[in-house]
Motif scaffolding. Sequence first.
Motif, mmCIF file in Angstrom:
data_model
loop_
_atom_site.group_PDB
_atom_site.id
_atom_site.type_symbol
_atom_site.label_atom_id
_atom_site.label_comp_id
_atom_site.label_asym_id
_atom_site.label_seq_id
_atom_site.Cartn_x
_atom_site.Cartn_y
_atom_site.Cartn_z
ATOM 1 N N SER A 116 0.845 -1.258 0.093
ATOM 2 C CA SER A 116 0.037 -0.107 -0.023
ATOM 3 C C SER A 116 0.762 1.667 0.075
ATOM 4 O O SER A 116 0.320 2.260 -0.623
ATOM 5 C CB SER A 116 -0.881 -0.022 1.188
ATOM 6 N N LYS A 117 2.064 1.263 0.519
ATOM 7 C CA LYS A 117 2.987 2.490 0.527
ATOM 8 C C LYS A 117 3.587 2.584 -0.759
ATOM 9 O O LYS A 117 3.465 3.794 -1.228
ATOM 10 C CB LYS A 117 4.314 1.952 1.584
ATOM 11 N N LEU A 118 3.610 1.496 -1.537
ATOM 12 C CA LEU A 118 3.998 1.668 -2.732
ATOM 13 C C LEU A 118 3.094 1.806 -3.927
ATOM 14 O O LEU A 118 3.411 2.435 -5.138
ATOM 15 C CB LEU A 118 4.780 0.170 -3.353
ATOM 16 N N SER A 200 13.430 7.993 -1.967
ATOM 17 C CA SER A 200 12.601 7.929 -0.636
ATOM 18 C C SER A 200 11.568 7.124 -0.528
ATOM 19 O O SER A 200 10.888 6.645 0.390
ATOM 20 C CB SER A 200 12.138 9.481 -0.998
ATOM 21 N N ASP A 201 11.040 6.472 -1.686
ATOM 22 C CA ASP A 201 9.934 5.423 -1.873
ATOM 23 C C ASP A 201 10.418 4.243 -1.102
ATOM 24 O O ASP A 201 9.892 3.351 -0.658
ATOM 25 C CB ASP A 201 9.527 5.265 -3.283
ATOM 26 N N LEU A 202 11.826 3.853 -1.402
ATOM 27 C CA LEU A 202 12.247 2.472 -0.975
ATOM 28 C C LEU A 202 13.172 2.454 0.109
ATOM 29 O O LEU A 202 13.680 1.496 0.547
ATOM 30 C CB LEU A 202 13.183 1.913 -2.299
ATOM 31 N N GLU A 211 14.699 -3.412 1.830
ATOM 32 C CA GLU A 211 14.827 -4.595 0.630
ATOM 33 C C GLU A 211 13.479 -5.417 0.418
ATOM 34 O O GLU A 211 13.071 -5.695 -0.505
ATOM 35 C CB GLU A 211 15.770 -5.852 0.828
ATOM 36 N N LYS A 212 12.608 -5.189 1.831
ATOM 37 C CA LYS A 212 11.313 -5.848 1.299
ATOM 38 C C LYS A 212 10.460 -4.849 0.561
ATOM 39 O O LYS A 212 9.758 -5.411 -0.233
ATOM 40 C CB LYS A 212 10.459 -6.038 2.717
ATOM 41 N N LEU A 213 10.634 -3.668 0.731
ATOM 42 C CA LEU A 213 10.032 -2.782 -0.275
ATOM 43 C C LEU A 213 10.390 -2.811 -1.679
ATOM 44 O O LEU A 213 9.522 -2.709 -2.669
ATOM 45 C CB LEU A 213 10.258 -1.171 0.219
ATOM 46 N N VAL A 214 11.748 -3.128 -1.743
ATOM 47 C CA VAL A 214 12.083 -3.383 -3.313
ATOM 48 C C VAL A 214 11.563 -4.688 -3.778
ATOM 49 O O VAL A 214 11.041 -4.693 -5.240
ATOM 50 C CB VAL A 214 13.774 -3.528 -3.332
#
Length: 442
Positions: A116-118, A200-202, A211-214
């Motif tokens: 949801s952040k991404l 800033s997004d990652l 790394e989980k965001l990536v």
Amino acid sequence: MAAGTTLQKAIDLVTKATEEDRNKNYAEALRLYEHGVEYFLHTIKYEAQGEKAKDSIRAKCLQYLDRAEKLKEYLKKGKKKPIKEGGESSAKDDKDKKSDSDDEDGDDPEKKKLQSKLEDAIVIEKPKVQWSDVAGLDAAKEALKEAVILPIKFPQLFTGKRIPWKGILLFGPPGTGKSYLAKAVATEANRSTFFSVSSSDLMSKWLGESEKLVKNLFELARQHKPSIIFIDEIDSMCSARSDNENDSVRRIKTEFLVQMQGVGNDTDGILVLGATNIPWVLDSAIRRRFEKRIYIPLPEAHARLVMFKIHLGNTTHVLTEQDLKELAGKTEGYSGADISIVVRDALMEPVRKVQTATHFKRVSGPSPTNHEEIVNDLLVPCSPGDQGAVEMNWMDVPSDKLFEPPVTMRDMLKSLSRTKPTVNEDDLKKLRKFTEDFGQEG
């Protein structure tokens, strides 16, 4: 997120789920029920005040979860009508849950939170930049069409060993149109999901979350494919690895490498588009994963001529084709962004004339309120010695009686003398060397 906002989000989701349930869109209803329950649970855990409020929310959760379980069992069995009672084989359901990615997403709140952040990185509103708006850069445009537009329009061409490009790196001096090209891709690839991400997004202050965001970025791209992931200033995240760098930064780079071309990761239908001004700092393994590395150079004379025309647009001016060619010749070494600043500064000259004028005279011209109507009482700034000059300042001119002074060649030359190019020769030498070693001309 404020407490009221979280609770309201949960209510909105279950309301929509109920509507989809009523319309017999059971798969979508199930997804929304599960998503809504997750928000309710978050409210209970962190934000609800008082046991009475918590009990009320729990009761609602049980009600929606019960309906979600019935829908889930119905969808698995493929019946024509939703079942009335819940199933008995919970062990089988647990096994199916692990194998079904949609259910897994629904039951993994951490994963949903990261995704949801991404979701903010998805470009919903297209930038409305066409290929024709990008002056020059024909090789870069052809490579992007080959990688993005053709596989969507003619999928039958890309079968067997013929596969579209998975990674394209745009590099060159600042202000040459790398991000502008990405906007054109976002507009033209109207059947693709376009993700525009930055560091800033990652990047996250929490250990292991970056790394989980990536990973989740690429998973989200797979769910919405065909997808394009645009990473501006990619050098900020993927510079060369060294022994003394921060461990979390190294893990982010490793995750990028694995997701872009790792064992077990499906990259079909995903294009990673990177842009940088300093490509020589990129890690060699990242560089290898960008199969096409395209140099976006400073614009040539014919491209600069087109840029002057684009930036002037429909503003009133008295510049001839020869004037524009002369300006294009005088701006050798200027980037597209520099030319934009030159024109913008020149476009302000008529405004400055109005602001500093001490005398105005009457002229004929199209009315500012209705361009089709010609009127004879418009006022334009003039010299005190001009015939018909009246002493007054801009405050005395009615707003609907001002005649817009046109932009002249003198205005452009004056602006050009004040605006210097922003790209230096040392950076250009490094970029040319990188192009000779690893890239291709754009």
